[in-house]
Design a protein around this motif. Structure first.
Motif, short mmCIF file in Angstrom:
data_model
loop_
_atom_site.label_atom_id
_atom_site.label_comp_id
_atom_site.label_asym_id
_atom_site.label_seq_id
_atom_site.Cartn_x
_atom_site.Cartn_y
_atom_site.Cartn_z
N UNK A 3 0.73 -1.20 0.10
CA UNK A 3 0.19 0.11 -0.09
C UNK A 3 0.85 1.26 0.09
N UNK A 4 0.12 2.30 -0.13
CA UNK A 4 1.01 3.63 -0.32
C UNK A 4 2.10 4.08 0.72
N UNK A 5 1.56 3.95 1.91
CA UNK A 5 2.82 4.47 2.93
C UNK A 5 3.96 3.39 2.71
N UNK A 6 3.74 2.06 2.49
CA UNK A 6 4.71 1.32 2.20
C UNK A 6 5.58 1.48 1.03
N UNK A 7 4.78 1.85 0.23
CA UNK A 7 5.49 2.24 -1.21
C UNK A 7 6.27 3.53 -1.06
N UNK A 8 6.02 4.53 -0.16
CA UNK A 8 6.66 5.73 -0.03
C UNK A 8 8.01 5.25 0.55
N UNK B 24 -0.43 5.17 6.87
CA UNK B 24 0.16 5.86 5.48
C UNK B 24 0.14 7.40 5.59
N UNK B 25 -0.86 8.01 6.34
CA UNK B 25 -0.54 9.64 6.51
C UNK B 25 0.72 10.12 7.16
N UNK B 26 1.10 8.98 8.07
CA UNK B 26 2.23 9.60 8.80
C UNK B 26 3.44 9.50 7.70
N UNK C 295 3.24 10.35 4.59
CA UNK C 295 2.82 11.57 3.74
C UNK C 295 3.60 12.51 4.38
N UNK C 296 3.05 12.82 5.75
CA UNK C 296 3.80 13.84 6.50
C UNK C 296 5.22 13.89 6.32
N UNK C 297 5.88 12.77 6.47
CA UNK C 297 7.47 12.77 6.44
C UNK C 297 7.93 13.12 5.17
N UNK C 298 7.14 12.81 4.07
CA UNK C 298 7.73 12.93 2.70
C UNK C 298 7.54 14.49 2.34
N UNK C 299 6.48 15.40 2.91
CA UNK C 299 6.39 16.60 2.47
C UNK C 299 6.81 17.45 3.81
N UNK C 300 7.52 16.95 4.90
CA UNK C 300 8.28 17.84 5.60
C UNK C 300 7.31 18.32 6.75
N UNK C 301 6.23 17.67 6.97
CA UNK C 301 5.41 18.45 8.05
C UNK C 301 5.66 17.90 9.41
N UNK C 302 5.65 18.49 10.48
CA UNK C 302 5.90 17.69 11.65
C UNK C 302 4.62 16.90 12.28
N UNK C 303 4.83 15.79 13.19
CA UNK C 303 3.94 14.90 13.39
C UNK C 303 4.10 14.32 14.89
N UNK C 304 2.87 14.07 15.48
CA UNK C 304 3.04 13.33 16.70
C UNK C 304 2.16 11.96 16.38
N UNK C 305 2.78 11.18 16.43
CA UNK C 305 2.48 9.63 15.86
C UNK C 305 1.97 8.75 16.93
N UNK C 306 0.84 8.32 17.49
CA UNK C 306 0.57 7.30 18.22
C UNK C 306 0.49 6.08 17.62
N UNK C 307 1.42 5.18 17.92
CA UNK C 307 1.68 3.84 17.31
C UNK C 307 1.14 2.67 18.24
N UNK D 238 8.76 1.28 11.38
CA UNK D 238 8.08 2.14 10.50
C UNK D 238 7.93 3.58 10.88
N UNK D 239 8.50 3.93 12.19
CA UNK D 239 8.73 5.22 12.43
C UNK D 239 9.28 6.10 11.80
N UNK D 240 8.86 7.47 11.57
CA UNK D 240 9.69 8.22 10.62
C UNK D 240 11.30 8.37 11.18
#
Length: 380
Positions: free
Chosen positions: A20-25, A275-277, A279-291, A299-301
């Motif tokens: 899927x997309x996140x894995x592809x990125x 997957x949206x995590x 996407x955020x890493x790919x466009x440089x947006x900061x994130x808080x990820x609850x894993x 899988x973490x950024x």
């Protein structure tokens, strides 16, 4: 052995990665390196039926998609094993010079790559005694996902200049983002994005906790935008109701590119490990990820300063259950207070700004997130 792959330079290269997309990125840095190394090769992705948009977006690295019909052991799409012989005949007719396995450890995927009939094949093998120098690399279970594939490129003799993810945005993506922002009357640069969904229910932090986070941020003066697919409306509705009338409902309203363009302007994304995590890493947006449940080491950024991952580590982790059979303790042990503290640490850089005419959001503290080792799972 390395010369067998690149002398003569392959003109037709097949890449097998049916994810899927996140894995592809996560594979883009390796695909980028391969294109830089072999700029004249025709690269065919053998991937999921729905990978067409990925191929079009990354046309600089991949030339076409050859859909993979799936096998029962791969959960990413309904399997059509009866269609496999036709795929193999099509691949063999194309007379690939090189087929590269970028899908897990090789236990199940390497036989698929061999059946493509390429002059040479390369990729991962699950055991060290199966390795071949410059051709078949032992599966690096200790590495994060993007680094596994760039390490493979180096193993194959392909220089890698960057491990960074990327997601190119088109003019249409930016136009979509501007239109959505105009229609919903919000400024993405002053909006915290919240994404409560994930493909597996076991990967979702409870929606009621996302709702509490959204309500707290609204009280502090932040505008909230809630994202998700049409199938996640029950989750997004709960968060939207708690966030109040100023919240922006983007459920089912964004394409991949439109969402990425919005996120590229946002101060923060709060989401599950999905997957949206990426996407955020790919466009440089900061994130808080609850894993919840996932293998965070894998899988973490990679940028730990820009992205904070909050997780609890019971012995059963990582898991691949659709629904947790033991009460979802890895999710319930992550408190709303811990997530709000991590958010405050990220938004502290923006605290000097006015938000929707209100005073800057009140900081609630900084979470001390301990580094914890985690077992990593064996991929297909």
């Amino acid at each position: 052995m390395m010369d067998d792959l690149w002398q003569p330079r392959p003109r037709r290269i097949a890449i097998f990665r049916a994810l899927q997309l996140g894995d592809m990125l996560c594979s883009v840095p390796a695909l980028r390196a391969l294109r830089q190394h072999s700029p004249d090769a025709h690269v065919t992705l053998i991937g999921l039926d729905n990978a067409g948009p990925f191929v079009r977006r990354f046309h600089r690295y991949v030339d076409e998609l050859l859909p993979f019909p799936g096998i029962p052991a791969f959960p990413e799409q309904p399997a059509r094993p009866d269609a496999l012989p036709a795929l193999y005949r099509e691949a063999q007719a194309r007379r690939f010079d090189l087929a590269v396995q970028l899908h897990g450890s090789g236990t199940l995927s390497l036989p698929i790559v061999r059946a493509l009939g390429a002059r040479a094949h390369a990729g991962f093998v699950p055991r060290a005694d199966m390795a071949r120098p410059g051709r078949l690399m032992p599966w690096p279970d200790h590495l994060p996902e993007p680094l596994r594939y760039t390490d493979l490129m180096r193993f194959l003799g392909v220089p890698v200049h960057s491990d960074a993810l990327e997601l190119p945005l088109s003019a249409e993506d930016r136009d979509e983002a501007r239109l959505l922002a105009s229609q919903a009357r919000f400024d993405p640069e002053r909006t915290v994005f919240v994404h409560p969904g994930a493909r597996l229910r076991s990967r979702r932090w409870p929606a009621e906790r996302y709702a509490q986070v959204a309500a707290a941020l609204t009280r502090q003066g932040w505008r909230i935008a809630v994202t998700g697919s049409d199938g996640e409306r029950a989750l997004t509705a709960e968060v939207l109701q708690a966030a109040g009338p100023t919240a922006v409902d983007l459920t089912g309203r964004t394409s991949l590119g439109g969402l990425a363009a919005l996120l590229s302007r946002a101060p923060l994304l709060v989401c599950n490990d999905t997957g949206v995590s990426h996407i955020a890493a790919a466009v440089g947006t900061r994130s808080v990820v609850v894993a919840c449940g996932s293998d965070t080491h894998r899988w973490a950024p990679l940028d730990h300063a820009r992205h904070t991952v909050i997780a609890d580590y019971p012995p059963c982790r990582p898991c691949a259950h659709e629904d947790c059979p033991i009460g979802h303790v890895c999710a319930l042990n992550v408190s709303v207070a811990a997530v709000l503290q991590a958010i405050a640490a990220k938004l502290g850089e923006d605290a000097v700004r006015m938000v929707d005419g209100l005073p800057p959001p009140r900081a609630v503290g900084v979470v001390a997130h301990p580094a914890m080792e985690e077992r990593s799972s064996h991929a297909a």
